[in-house]
Design a protein around this motif. Structure first.
Motif, mmCIF file in Angstrom:
data_model
loop_
_atom_site.group_PDB
_atom_site.id
_atom_site.type_symbol
_atom_site.label_atom_id
_atom_site.label_comp_id
_atom_site.label_asym_id
_atom_site.label_seq_id
_atom_site.Cartn_x
_atom_site.Cartn_y
_atom_site.Cartn_z
ATOM 1 N N LEU A 142 -7.869 -3.196 12.168
ATOM 2 C CA LEU A 142 -8.100 -1.803 13.140
ATOM 3 C C LEU A 142 -6.637 -1.595 13.454
ATOM 4 O O LEU A 142 -5.972 -0.166 13.489
ATOM 5 N N THR A 143 -5.690 -2.923 13.206
ATOM 6 C CA THR A 143 -4.399 -2.104 13.190
ATOM 7 C C THR A 143 -3.524 -1.631 12.472
ATOM 8 O O THR A 143 -2.519 -1.102 12.750
ATOM 9 N N ILE A 144 -4.517 -2.012 11.045
ATOM 10 C CA ILE A 144 -3.305 -1.631 9.903
ATOM 11 C C ILE A 144 -3.715 -0.509 9.705
ATOM 12 O O ILE A 144 -3.021 -0.085 9.051
ATOM 13 N N VAL A 145 -4.812 -0.042 9.760
ATOM 14 C CA VAL A 145 -5.549 1.132 9.308
ATOM 15 C C VAL A 145 -4.843 2.274 9.644
ATOM 16 O O VAL A 145 -5.054 3.855 8.627
ATOM 17 N N PRO A 146 -4.379 2.670 10.528
ATOM 18 C CA PRO A 146 -3.732 3.965 11.406
ATOM 19 C C PRO A 146 -2.387 4.241 10.577
ATOM 20 O O PRO A 146 -2.341 5.052 10.556
ATOM 21 N N VAL A 181 0.913 -1.179 0.090
ATOM 22 C CA VAL A 181 0.220 0.116 0.076
ATOM 23 C C VAL A 181 0.982 1.680 -0.183
ATOM 24 O O VAL A 181 1.697 1.322 0.789
ATOM 25 N N THR A 182 0.592 1.930 -1.079
ATOM 26 C CA THR A 182 1.347 3.204 -1.049
ATOM 27 C C THR A 182 0.547 4.504 -0.705
ATOM 28 O O THR A 182 -0.769 4.210 -0.827
ATOM 29 N N ARG A 183 1.588 6.180 -0.905
ATOM 30 C CA ARG A 183 0.504 7.151 -0.402
ATOM 31 C C ARG A 183 -0.319 7.260 -1.660
ATOM 32 O O ARG A 183 -1.435 7.958 -1.055
ATOM 33 N N ILE A 236 -1.994 2.701 7.410
ATOM 34 C CA ILE A 236 -2.117 2.865 5.990
ATOM 35 C C ILE A 236 -3.063 4.994 6.024
ATOM 36 O O ILE A 236 -1.906 5.249 5.121
ATOM 37 N N LYS A 237 -3.237 5.129 6.779
ATOM 38 C CA LYS A 237 -3.572 6.293 7.050
ATOM 39 C C LYS A 237 -1.678 7.467 6.815
ATOM 40 O O LYS A 237 -2.375 8.692 5.856
ATOM 41 N N ARG A 238 -1.590 7.122 8.027
ATOM 42 C CA ARG A 238 0.019 7.232 8.232
ATOM 43 C C ARG A 238 0.589 7.971 6.495
ATOM 44 O O ARG A 238 1.404 8.782 6.548
ATOM 45 N N THR A 239 0.646 6.852 5.757
ATOM 46 C CA THR A 239 0.946 6.686 4.360
ATOM 47 C C THR A 239 0.639 7.529 3.646
ATOM 48 O O THR A 239 1.334 8.434 2.501
#
Length: 329
Positions: free
Chosen positions: A113-117, A94-96, A119-122
């Protein structure tokens, strides 16, 4: 019908009713309160410069795989990523520039919910499809689509049935809205579906599936009516094309025309082809796509077309049997 069979039939009908009602209610919510969320979702997907990454676990994971495949087959590069595998390295996919589509009925799936934050930071955008607008996943999303249902079709109200149908339907709604927004055409669809009957239907040209000139029943307009009947019977196509000395199409005589004609006139020796034929029949060029020929047949409710060049010179003929044989129908 015994009680067991009756019960099975009732449950099957109830399942279909519940799932159909759930989709109708979801449509009504979308039309009333969910317009902005849908439009924002389509906008995010349309503006995506990377890939659409779809994720979910359990039954939602199965739906996510199908939704990703639908996006990909309709012109929007997409793939599925398993949320548990994502937290063990696959998150690097997953990239920006991507849009992450998360599907969870509860909206509280731990693996997501573990990976979504992260992903959002990317910088990737997040679209969530959940059955709870107040869930953690819904609150984290840039756009949230409500796929809630009143109950599962399962008699125990436990097995994901109605909820997965609603998620799948919303995924399809997104994909269809997106393909239209991007101006996706049949020619674009062909690029990702070159195989099978669907690809054949879109790629085959009339010249590839038609009967050539030697296999097309034809007769000169100066010939007798009896000769025309013999030609029609010999080629077994249910018609004969009437041409002039330079092979230009003048008319057509079908078996239907023949039956109607014989009902009115018993003396076939006195019938002239010029009087019996239907003049100026519809013709198509050989470079037409087979799909367009099918559309013409459906529009005019006919089962055959004459293939001719721009000067109306006969090149061949095409009927429904030829299209079935070529596997384009």
């Amino acid at each position: 019908m015994n009680a067991k069979n009756q019960r099975a039939l009732e449950l099957a009908c109830t399942t279909l009713d519940l799932e159909a009602d759930a989709i109708r209610k979801m449509r009504d919510r979308l039309a009333q309160d969910g317009q902005s969320a849908l439009l924002l979702s389509v906008q995010l997907l349309e503006q995506c410069r990377g890939r659409i990454v779809v994720s979910g676990i359990g039954k939602s994971g199965h739906i996510a795989r199908k939704v990703a495949a639908t996006f990909a087959s309709t012109g929007s590069p997409a793939f599925f990523v398993h949320p548990a595998e994502a937290s063990h390295g696959d998150l690097g996919m997953v990239t920006r520039d991507d849009v992450f589509v998360a599907i969870s009925n509860s909206g509280e799936t731990d693996e997501l919910l573990t990976i979504v934050p992260i992903i959002k930071r990317t910088g990737a955008k997040l679209i969530a499809l959940t059955g709870d607008p107040n869930s953690s996943l819904a609150k984290l999303a840039d756009a949230h689509l409500d796929i809630s249902v009143d109950k599962e079709a399962c008699p125990l109200n436990m097995a994901p049935t109605t909820s997965t149908t609603a998620a799948l339907a919303m995924g399809d709604a997104l994909a269809v809205s997106l393909l239209d927004a991007r101006g996706f055409k049949a020619e674009d669809f062909l690029r990702s579906h070159p195989g099978g009957r669907l690809g054949r239907k879109l790629i085959a040209h009339v010249s590839e599936v038609m009967r050539d000139l030697s296999s097309t029943p034809k007769i000169n307009v100066k010939a007798s009516f009896v000769e025309a009947l013999a030609e029609m019977s010999g080629q077994k196509m249910g018609l004969v094309v009437i041409v002039n000395d330079t092979n230009q199409v003048l008319g057509i005589l079908t078996d239907g025309d023949l039956r109607r004609l014989l009902e009115k006139q018993a003396d076939i020796d006195s019938i002239s082809l010029a009087d019996a034929m239907t003049p100026n029949p519809r013709t198509i060029p050989p470079d037409l796509i087979a799909e367009e020929a099918i559309a013409m047949m459906e529009q005019h409710r006919i089962n055959h077309l004459i293939v001719a060049d721009p000067e109306k010179r006969l090149l061949g003929a095409l009927n429904l049997h030829d299209l079935f044989a070529a596997k384009v129908i």
